[in-house]
Design a protein around this motif. Structure first.
Motif, mmCIF file in Angstrom:
data_model
loop_
_atom_site.group_PDB
_atom_site.id
_atom_site.type_symbol
_atom_site.label_atom_id
_atom_site.label_comp_id
_atom_site.label_asym_id
_atom_site.label_seq_id
_atom_site.Cartn_x
_atom_site.Cartn_y
_atom_site.Cartn_z
ATOM 1 N N VAL A 1 0.836 -1.207 0.000
ATOM 2 C CA VAL A 1 0.000 0.000 0.000
ATOM 3 C C VAL A 1 0.870 1.257 0.000
ATOM 4 O O VAL A 1 0.608 2.203 -0.758
ATOM 5 C CB VAL A 1 -0.958 -0.003 1.208
ATOM 6 N N LEU A 2 1.902 1.276 0.831
ATOM 7 C CA LEU A 2 2.778 2.448 0.881
ATOM 8 C C LEU A 2 3.531 2.635 -0.433
ATOM 9 O O LEU A 2 3.691 3.773 -0.919
ATOM 10 C CB LEU A 2 3.761 2.321 2.041
ATOM 11 N N GLY A 3 3.993 1.538 -1.010
ATOM 12 C CA GLY A 3 4.687 1.636 -2.292
ATOM 13 C C GLY A 3 3.783 2.204 -3.368
ATOM 14 O O GLY A 3 4.195 3.066 -4.168
ATOM 15 N N ARG A 4 2.561 1.748 -3.387
ATOM 16 C CA ARG A 4 1.602 2.250 -4.375
ATOM 17 C C ARG A 4 1.302 3.727 -4.131
ATOM 18 O O ARG A 4 1.171 4.514 -5.078
ATOM 19 C CB ARG A 4 0.305 1.430 -4.292
ATOM 20 N N LEU A 5 1.206 4.083 -2.863
ATOM 21 C CA LEU A 5 0.930 5.473 -2.505
ATOM 22 C C LEU A 5 2.036 6.391 -3.012
ATOM 23 O O LEU A 5 1.763 7.416 -3.667
ATOM 24 C CB LEU A 5 0.805 5.591 -0.986
ATOM 25 N N TYR A 6 3.288 6.037 -2.736
ATOM 26 C CA TYR A 6 4.401 6.887 -3.148
ATOM 27 C C TYR A 6 4.527 6.960 -4.673
ATOM 28 O O TYR A 6 5.025 7.955 -5.209
ATOM 29 C CB TYR A 6 5.713 6.380 -2.542
ATOM 30 N N PHE A 7 4.055 5.930 -5.359
ATOM 31 C CA PHE A 7 4.112 5.941 -6.820
ATOM 32 C C PHE A 7 3.006 6.806 -7.426
ATOM 33 O O PHE A 7 3.229 7.528 -8.393
ATOM 34 C CB PHE A 7 4.006 4.515 -7.361
ATOM 35 N N LYS A 8 1.803 6.743 -6.857
ATOM 36 C CA LYS A 8 0.646 7.408 -7.447
ATOM 37 C C LYS A 8 0.548 8.887 -7.079
ATOM 38 O O LYS A 8 0.005 9.684 -7.848
ATOM 39 C CB LYS A 8 -0.632 6.696 -7.013
ATOM 40 N N VAL A 9 1.045 9.252 -5.897
ATOM 41 C CA VAL A 9 0.929 10.643 -5.451
ATOM 42 C C VAL A 9 1.924 11.522 -6.224
ATOM 43 O O VAL A 9 3.082 11.147 -6.412
ATOM 44 C CB VAL A 9 1.208 10.737 -3.931
ATOM 45 N N PRO A 10 1.486 12.688 -6.688
ATOM 46 C CA PRO A 10 2.414 13.597 -7.381
ATOM 47 C C PRO A 10 3.602 13.967 -6.493
ATOM 48 O O PRO A 10 3.470 14.087 -5.273
ATOM 49 C CB PRO A 10 1.538 14.830 -7.653
ATOM 50 N N GLY A 11 4.755 14.144 -7.123
ATOM 51 C CA GLY A 11 5.968 14.444 -6.376
ATOM 52 C C GLY A 11 5.848 15.668 -5.488
ATOM 53 O O GLY A 11 6.421 15.718 -4.393
ATOM 54 N N LEU A 12 5.082 16.645 -5.934
ATOM 55 C CA LEU A 12 4.890 17.872 -5.164
ATOM 56 C C LEU A 12 4.242 17.603 -3.809
ATOM 57 O O LEU A 12 4.433 18.363 -2.859
ATOM 58 C CB LEU A 12 4.019 18.846 -5.971
ATOM 59 N N PHE A 13 3.504 16.496 -3.725
ATOM 60 C CA PHE A 13 2.775 16.169 -2.498
ATOM 61 C C PHE A 13 3.350 14.945 -1.777
ATOM 62 O O PHE A 13 2.678 14.330 -0.965
ATOM 63 C CB PHE A 13 1.297 15.963 -2.806
ATOM 64 N N GLY A 14 4.587 14.593 -2.113
ATOM 65 C CA GLY A 14 5.255 13.508 -1.398
ATOM 66 C C GLY A 14 5.489 12.246 -2.196
ATOM 67 O O GLY A 14 6.036 11.277 -1.668
ATOM 68 N N GLY A 15 5.082 12.231 -3.455
ATOM 69 C CA GLY A 15 5.349 11.064 -4.293
ATOM 70 C C GLY A 15 6.838 10.875 -4.497
ATOM 71 O O GLY A 15 7.589 11.853 -4.585
ATOM 72 N N ASP A 16 7.267 9.619 -4.561
ATOM 73 C CA ASP A 16 8.711 9.353 -4.631
ATOM 74 C C ASP A 16 8.922 7.942 -5.155
ATOM 75 O O ASP A 16 8.624 6.968 -4.462
ATOM 76 C CB ASP A 16 9.324 9.506 -3.242
ATOM 77 N N ASN A 17 9.438 7.813 -6.377
ATOM 78 C CA ASN A 17 9.630 6.492 -6.963
ATOM 79 C C ASN A 17 10.661 5.655 -6.218
ATOM 80 O O ASN A 17 10.555 4.426 -6.156
ATOM 81 C CB ASN A 17 10.031 6.613 -8.436
ATOM 82 N N ASP A 18 11.667 6.294 -5.639
ATOM 83 C CA ASP A 18 12.658 5.546 -4.875
ATOM 84 C C ASP A 18 12.021 4.891 -3.654
ATOM 85 O O ASP A 18 12.269 3.716 -3.354
ATOM 86 C CB ASP A 18 13.803 6.460 -4.440
ATOM 87 N N LEU A 19 11.177 5.649 -2.950
ATOM 88 C CA LEU A 19 10.485 5.084 -1.797
ATOM 89 C C LEU A 19 9.484 4.030 -2.250
ATOM 90 O O LEU A 19 9.280 3.019 -1.566
ATOM 91 C CB LEU A 19 9.770 6.187 -1.013
ATOM 92 N N ALA A 20 8.854 4.252 -3.383
ATOM 93 C CA ALA A 20 7.904 3.281 -3.912
ATOM 94 C C ALA A 20 8.606 1.949 -4.170
ATOM 95 O O ALA A 20 8.112 0.880 -3.774
ATOM 96 C CB ALA A 20 7.273 3.805 -5.206
ATOM 97 N N MET A 21 9.767 2.019 -4.823
ATOM 98 C CA MET A 21 10.515 0.791 -5.100
ATOM 99 C C MET A 21 10.971 0.110 -3.820
ATOM 100 O O MET A 21 10.905 -1.119 -3.697
ATOM 101 C CB MET A 21 11.722 1.096 -5.998
ATOM 102 N N GLU A 22 11.424 0.897 -2.863
ATOM 103 C CA GLU A 22 11.892 0.330 -1.593
ATOM 104 C C GLU A 22 10.781 -0.478 -0.917
ATOM 105 O O GLU A 22 11.007 -1.615 -0.474
ATOM 106 C CB GLU A 22 12.358 1.460 -0.679
ATOM 107 N N HIS A 23 9.600 0.103 -0.824
ATOM 108 C CA HIS A 23 8.490 -0.594 -0.176
ATOM 109 C C HIS A 23 8.009 -1.790 -1.001
ATOM 110 O O HIS A 23 7.734 -2.862 -0.439
ATOM 111 C CB HIS A 23 7.326 0.369 0.052
ATOM 112 N N LEU A 24 7.923 -1.617 -2.295
ATOM 113 C CA LEU A 24 7.399 -2.707 -3.125
ATOM 114 C C LEU A 24 8.377 -3.870 -3.240
ATOM 115 O O LEU A 24 7.964 -5.031 -3.343
ATOM 116 C CB LEU A 24 7.014 -2.171 -4.506
ATOM 117 N N GLU A 25 9.655 -3.597 -3.201
ATOM 118 C CA GLU A 25 10.642 -4.689 -3.184
ATOM 119 C C GLU A 25 10.520 -5.493 -1.893
ATOM 120 O O GLU A 25 10.660 -6.721 -1.893
ATOM 121 C CB GLU A 25 12.051 -4.126 -3.373
ATOM 122 N N LYS A 26 10.242 -4.802 -0.791
ATOM 123 C CA LYS A 26 9.990 -5.499 0.472
ATOM 124 C C LYS A 26 8.712 -6.340 0.369
ATOM 125 O O LYS A 26 8.653 -7.460 0.891
ATOM 126 C CB LYS A 26 9.866 -4.502 1.615
#
Length: 248
Positions: free
Chosen positions: A161-186
């Motif tokens: 859920v957190l990985g998806r959140l960081y991927f879908k949210v615009p970067g201006l509001f906290g989106g972050d592909n690096d964090l998305a990958m970190e959570h989704l790899e876990k």
């Protein structure tokens, strides 16, 4: 004599109450079992809807039943994902309320917190990203609770859920592909055969132009098999993987 009759009546009433409570517990168990069986058949049209209705029946008689509340939310989550766009918002809203009821009954219920956070996410998706930014922090809070109570719940659910959140949210509001990958790899490590983890991670890889990694994940989805009990979801996952591979 009157005192003896009153005592006898009191004993009779106590026994009647005990027996009625026992019968109610049996009825609740039977209803729960029926609803659970229907949910297992959720891939068939109408089964998850009927399961949700039975969980609701249990809750009307026993509002404090945490299990029925979160299972109702889970069933509605499935229904929402397989409903027309114009109905999704209402269904996910009902799932949110049911999960909230479960948390009210038991604040330490990992399933309750998970299904609330997941339902928030899809409710927000149905509303539109920009209209649901207020849900970002609540989703994070619910997943933090799941992490504390049972970090591997739902095959790596909180990280998914957190990985998806960081991927879908615009970067201006906290989106972050690096964090998305970190959570989704876990999540992939926690749920190696829960292939929604792989699909979500593959989407991030594709966004980062890491096509070979994405392809490897999608091929794993097609190879299967899914985690036990996830056969209905696998139909959707496999179709999604095929579509994504077709675009590579």
């Amino acid at each position: 004599m009157l005192a003896k009759k009153s005592l006898t009546l009191g004993v009779f009433l106590c026994l009647t109450l005990i027996l009625s409570q026992f019968a109610f517990a049996e009825d609740t168990a039977a209803l729960m079992g029926k609803a659970d069986q229907l949910y297992l058949q959720r891939g068939q049209e109408g089964k998850a809807v009927e399961a949700a209705r039975i969980y609701e029946t249990i809750l009307k008689a026993e509002p404090g039943n945490t299990e029925a509340a979160w299972k109702k939310a889970r069933a509605l989550f499935w229904v929402g994902g397989h409903s027309p766009e114009e109905k999704k918002l209402e269904i996910y809203s009902q799932a949110v309320e049911s999960a909230k009821q479960a948390i009210k009954n038991d604040p330490k219920s990992a399933p309750a917190h998970f299904w609330l956070g997941a339902s928030y996410g899809f409710y927000g998706n149905a509303k539109g990203v920009m209209e649901s930014l207020s849900l970002i922090d609540p989703i994070k809070e619910e997943m933090a609770a799941v992490m504390e109570l049972d970090p591997t719940y739902a095959h790596g659910g909180p990280d998914r859920v957190l990985g998806r959140l960081y991927f879908k949210v615009p970067g201006l509001f906290g989106g972050d592909n690096d964090l998305a990958m970190e959570h989704l790899e876990k999540a992939v490590k926690a749920g190696p055969n829960y292939f929604l983890n792989h699909i979500y991670l593959a989407e991030v890889y594709l966004d980062e132009e890491m096509n070979d990694k994405a392809k490897g994940l999608l091929q794993k989805v097609l190879a299967g098999p899914p985690s036990e009990g996830m056969e209905p979801e696998y139909v959707d996952w496999k179709a999604a993987a095929q579509r994504m591979l077709g675009k590579l």
